[in-house]
Design a protein around this motif. Structure first.
Motif, PDB file in Angstrom:
ATOM      1  N   ALA A 166      -5.694   0.653  -5.075  1.00 44.17           N
ATOM      2  CA  ALA A 166      -5.483   2.074  -5.303  1.00 44.17           C
ATOM      3  C   ALA A 166      -4.833   2.391  -6.640  1.00 44.17           C
ATOM      4  O   ALA A 166      -5.098   3.438  -7.227  1.00 44.17           O
ATOM      5  CB  ALA A 166      -4.596   2.635  -4.188  1.00 44.17           C
ATOM      6  N   GLU A 167      -3.966   1.498  -7.107  1.00 44.49           N
ATOM      7  CA  GLU A 167      -3.132   1.840  -8.260  1.00 44.49           C
ATOM      8  C   GLU A 167      -2.734   0.584  -9.011  1.00 44.49           C
ATOM      9  O   GLU A 167      -2.506  -0.462  -8.416  1.00 44.49           O
ATOM     10  CB  GLU A 167      -1.857   2.540  -7.756  1.00 44.49           C
TER      11      GLU A 167
ATOM     12  N   ALA B 126      -1.072  -1.227  -5.977  1.00 46.30           N
ATOM     13  CA  ALA B 126      -1.008  -0.664  -4.627  1.00 46.30           C
ATOM     14  C   ALA B 126      -2.353  -0.818  -3.943  1.00 46.30           C
ATOM     15  O   ALA B 126      -3.408  -0.787  -4.580  1.00 46.30           O
ATOM     16  CB  ALA B 126      -0.601   0.799  -4.670  1.00 46.30           C
TER      17      ALA B 126
ATOM     18  N   SER C  80      -4.594   4.362  -0.369  1.00 46.40           N
ATOM     19  CA  SER C  80      -4.937   5.692  -0.882  1.00 46.40           C
ATOM     20  C   SER C  80      -4.549   5.897  -2.332  1.00 46.40           C
ATOM     21  O   SER C  80      -3.526   5.393  -2.793  1.00 46.40           O
ATOM     22  CB  SER C  80      -4.222   6.768  -0.064  1.00 46.40           C
ATOM     23  N   ASN C  81      -5.361   6.718  -3.015  1.00 49.51           N
ATOM     24  CA  ASN C  81      -5.032   7.107  -4.384  1.00 49.51           C
ATOM     25  C   ASN C  81      -5.568   8.485  -4.746  1.00 49.51           C
ATOM     26  O   ASN C  81      -5.509   8.891  -5.909  1.00 49.51           O
ATOM     27  CB  ASN C  81      -5.529   6.068  -5.392  1.00 49.51           C
TER      28      ASN C  81
ATOM     29  N   HIS D 218      -0.627   3.403   1.623  1.00 50.53           N
ATOM     30  CA  HIS D 218      -0.463   3.155   0.182  1.00 50.53           C
ATOM     31  C   HIS D 218       0.691   2.165   0.094  1.00 50.53           C
ATOM     32  O   HIS D 218       1.851   2.542   0.271  1.00 50.53           O
ATOM     33  CB  HIS D 218      -0.143   4.449  -0.573  1.00 50.53           C
TER      34      HIS D 218
END
Length: 171
Positions: A107-108, A136, A139-140, A152
């Motif tokens: 996600a990140e 991560a 979710s993003n 997340h």
């Protein structure tokens, strides 16, 4: 520590959490101190050696956690107790998620920039500590990505060497 990731950031705009939230609709979390983005794709090996967020808490790493990523999906997690906690967290999220195939998405990618932040075993602080980076899982969508899922989970590692377009950046 063994991290070797190829991250596609072409066309992606990084976000700076600098703590200046004085304009309408601006905001972020405290403490400030990170630059982050939702990568287009990620492949390789990630070695977590600082802290690992799981569904219950943030665990300070006692034995490094090795995560293998292929086409932006976490395909394996190995290590000690912290790896087991992360695996259980992802399996639990997959069991509860409407779209379980989204849970293991990268996600990140973020870089800690806060020289006053110290590693405490609290993700929101650990990920901001100068000399760290984090990845991560989950979710993003709220910061420019397109993955919506029920978790997340930030994974923090120390002393990253980061190269962009063949040039090492100074952290």
């Amino acid at each position: 520590a063994g991290t070797d990731l190829d991250i596609d950031i072409d066309g992606i705009t990084a976000i700076s959490n600098d703590g200046i939230y004085n304009m309408p609709s601006s905001g972020g979390n405290i403490p400030a101190g990170e630059v982050y983005l939702a990568p287009a794709n990620c492949n390789g090996k990630l070695v977590i050696d600082v802290s690992s967020r799981n569904s219950q808490s943030t665990a300070l790493i006692q034995r490094p956690v090795e995560i293998i990523i292929k086409d932006n999906i976490v395909i394996s997690i190995d290590g000690g107790d912290e790896a087991e906690l992360l695996n259980k967290s992802l399996l639990g999220a997959e069991a509860r998620a409407k779209y379980p195939e989204r849970v293991r998405t990268v996600a990140e990618i973020g870089i800690g920039t806060n020289t006053k932040a110290k590693i405490l075993g609290s993700t929101i602080v650990d990920e901001k500590a100068y000399g760290t980076a984090h990845l991560a899982i989950g979710s993003n969508y709220w910061f420019g990505g397109n993955n919506r899922t029920i978790i997340h989970l930030d994974q923090v590692f120390a002393k990253p060497n980061i190269w962009i377009d063949g040039e090492k950046i100074r952290i």
